[in-house]
Design a protein around this motif. Structure first.
Motif, PDB file in Angstrom:
ATOM      1  N   TYR A   7       0.828  -1.214  -0.202  1.00 31.22           N
ATOM      2  CA  TYR A   7       0.234  -0.035   0.153  1.00 31.22           C
ATOM      3  C   TYR A   7       0.857   1.166   0.010  1.00 31.22           C
ATOM      4  O   TYR A   7       0.614   2.096  -0.883  1.00 31.22           O
ATOM      5  N   TRP A   8       1.968   1.296   0.707  1.00 28.16           N
ATOM      6  CA  TRP A   8       2.714   2.387   0.821  1.00 28.16           C
ATOM      7  C   TRP A   8       3.375   2.541  -0.453  1.00 28.16           C
ATOM      8  O   TRP A   8       3.645   3.975  -0.661  1.00 28.16           O
ATOM      9  N   THR A   9       4.002   1.804  -0.846  1.00 25.42           N
ATOM     10  CA  THR A   9       4.925   1.822  -2.121  1.00 25.42           C
ATOM     11  C   THR A   9       3.772   2.326  -3.316  1.00 25.42           C
ATOM     12  O   THR A   9       4.245   3.165  -4.155  1.00 25.42           O
ATOM     13  N   ASN A  10       2.542   1.812  -3.255  1.00 24.36           N
ATOM     14  CA  ASN A  10       1.499   2.458  -4.184  1.00 24.36           C
ATOM     15  C   ASN A  10       1.367   3.720  -4.100  1.00 24.36           C
ATOM     16  O   ASN A  10       1.072   4.515  -4.983  1.00 24.36           O
ATOM     17  N   LEU A  11       1.281   4.255  -2.732  1.00 26.35           N
ATOM     18  CA  LEU A  11       1.059   5.829  -2.351  1.00 26.35           C
ATOM     19  C   LEU A  11       1.939   6.349  -2.994  1.00 26.35           C
ATOM     20  O   LEU A  11       1.663   7.421  -3.677  1.00 26.35           O
ATOM     21  N   PHE A  12       3.392   5.842  -3.037  1.00 27.63           N
ATOM     22  CA  PHE A  12       4.300   6.768  -3.541  1.00 27.63           C
ATOM     23  C   PHE A  12       4.250   6.773  -5.105  1.00 27.63           C
ATOM     24  O   PHE A  12       4.502   7.654  -5.659  1.00 27.63           O
ATOM     25  N   ASN A  13       3.922   5.456  -5.520  1.00 28.22           N
ATOM     26  CA  ASN A  13       3.476   5.649  -6.969  1.00 28.22           C
ATOM     27  C   ASN A  13       2.588   6.762  -7.238  1.00 28.22           C
ATOM     28  O   ASN A  13       2.471   7.430  -8.250  1.00 28.22           O
ATOM     29  N   ALA A  14       1.524   6.659  -6.635  1.00 30.41           N
ATOM     30  CA  ALA A  14       0.285   7.394  -6.999  1.00 30.41           C
ATOM     31  C   ALA A  14       0.743   8.891  -7.000  1.00 30.41           C
ATOM     32  O   ALA A  14       0.399   9.996  -7.649  1.00 30.41           O
ATOM     33  N   ILE A  15       1.546   9.311  -5.834  1.00 32.12           N
ATOM     34  CA  ILE A  15       2.053  10.710  -5.838  1.00 32.12           C
ATOM     35  C   ILE A  15       2.987  11.121  -7.053  1.00 32.12           C
ATOM     36  O   ILE A  15       2.825  12.082  -7.591  1.00 32.12           O
ATOM     37  N   TRP A  16       3.818  10.176  -7.175  1.00 31.47           N
ATOM     38  CA  TRP A  16       4.668  10.188  -8.476  1.00 31.47           C
ATOM     39  C   TRP A  16       3.734  10.435  -9.876  1.00 31.47           C
ATOM     40  O   TRP A  16       4.025  11.264 -10.493  1.00 31.47           O
ATOM     41  N   THR A  17       2.728   9.734 -10.032  1.00 31.31           N
ATOM     42  CA  THR A  17       1.657   9.907 -11.081  1.00 31.31           C
ATOM     43  C   THR A  17       1.192  11.274 -11.165  1.00 31.31           C
ATOM     44  O   THR A  17       1.396  11.826 -12.279  1.00 31.31           O
ATOM     45  N   LEU A  18       0.830  11.499 -10.108  1.00 31.93           N
ATOM     46  CA  LEU A  18       0.233  12.852 -10.037  1.00 31.93           C
ATOM     47  C   LEU A  18       1.365  14.147 -10.296  1.00 31.93           C
ATOM     48  O   LEU A  18       0.937  15.047 -11.034  1.00 31.93           O
ATOM     49  N   HIS A  19       2.308  13.937  -9.783  1.00 26.47           N
ATOM     50  CA  HIS A  19       3.177  15.136  -9.940  1.00 26.47           C
ATOM     51  C   HIS A  19       3.977  15.061 -11.430  1.00 26.47           C
ATOM     52  O   HIS A  19       4.491  15.927 -11.699  1.00 26.47           O
ATOM     53  N   SER A  20       3.856  13.981 -11.840  1.00 26.94           N
ATOM     54  CA  SER A  20       4.569  13.963 -13.323  1.00 26.94           C
ATOM     55  C   SER A  20       3.651  14.273 -14.226  1.00 26.94           C
ATOM     56  O   SER A  20       3.854  14.136 -15.448  1.00 26.94           O
ATOM     57  N   SER A  21       2.251  14.580 -14.161  1.00 26.08           N
ATOM     58  CA  SER A  21       1.380  14.598 -15.133  1.00 26.08           C
ATOM     59  C   SER A  21       1.437  16.330 -15.727  1.00 26.08           C
ATOM     60  O   SER A  21       2.041  17.264 -14.905  1.00 26.08           O
TER      61      SER A  21
END
Length: 172
Positions: free
Chosen positions: A158-172
């Motif tokens: 879950y926590w690694t997915n949270l980092f992936n999610a934040i990365w996805t949002l900020h790379s948009s």
């Protein structure tokens, strides 16, 4: 290191059980002919990997608690149910289109349903609390899991997915 000694039939069966492609890595490393040496190397690798387990467990708990603290500061004690956190998690599943000039990330992670993971944990914890409470009126009042209960029940993924999610949002 204690060595595992087997006859040639058992060696061959063990090699097949591990899968040819997996075992070939070990067999090639020891020169390609000595199945027993490859098994010894495989066992050594298992022991080496297990020696990191304690440190990894401490790292996971430390990371989880640090993230929980930071998310609590941003979104409140029940951050995972905060409208702002929910909006962020939904934005990951339905990202806005990127501007044309924005380069595509090389290895963009797949969108993650952070909310579904939390809902599953909350449902499981609520069932467990209800089962423990039974008919006891004193326990029935605590049928909702606390934020700490939820955070402790979320796995490392879950926590690694949270980092992936934040990365996805900020790379948009």
């Amino acid at each position: 290191m204690a060595r595992f000694r087997y006859d040639s039939q058992t060696d061959a069966a063990l090699a097949r059980t591990l899968s040819e492609s997996r075992f070939d890595v070990y067999l090639t490393t020891v020169g390609g002919l000595d199945v027993q040496a490859a098994i010894d190397l495989y066992v050594w690798n298992l022991r080496l990997g297990s020696s990191f387990y304690g440190a990894l467990a401490i790292f996971e708990v430390t990371l989880r608690n640090a993230l929980h603290h930071a998310l609590t500061e941003l979104y409140g004690a029940h951050w995972f149910n905060s409208p702002r956190f929910v909006a962020m998690a939904r934005a990951v599943l339905d990202p806005r289109p990127r501007p044309v000039r924005s380069p595509e990330p090389k290895h963009a992670p797949e969108p993650t349903d952070l909310l579904r993971d939390i809902a599953k944990v909350e449902e499981r914890l609520t069932r467990e609390l209800q089962n423990k409470a039974g008919e006891s009126p004193a326990e029935v009042s605590r049928l909702a899991p606390t934020a700490d209960d939820v955070v402790a029940a979320l796995d490392f993924g879950y926590w690694t997915n949270l980092f992936n999610a934040i990365w996805t949002l900020h790379s948009s």
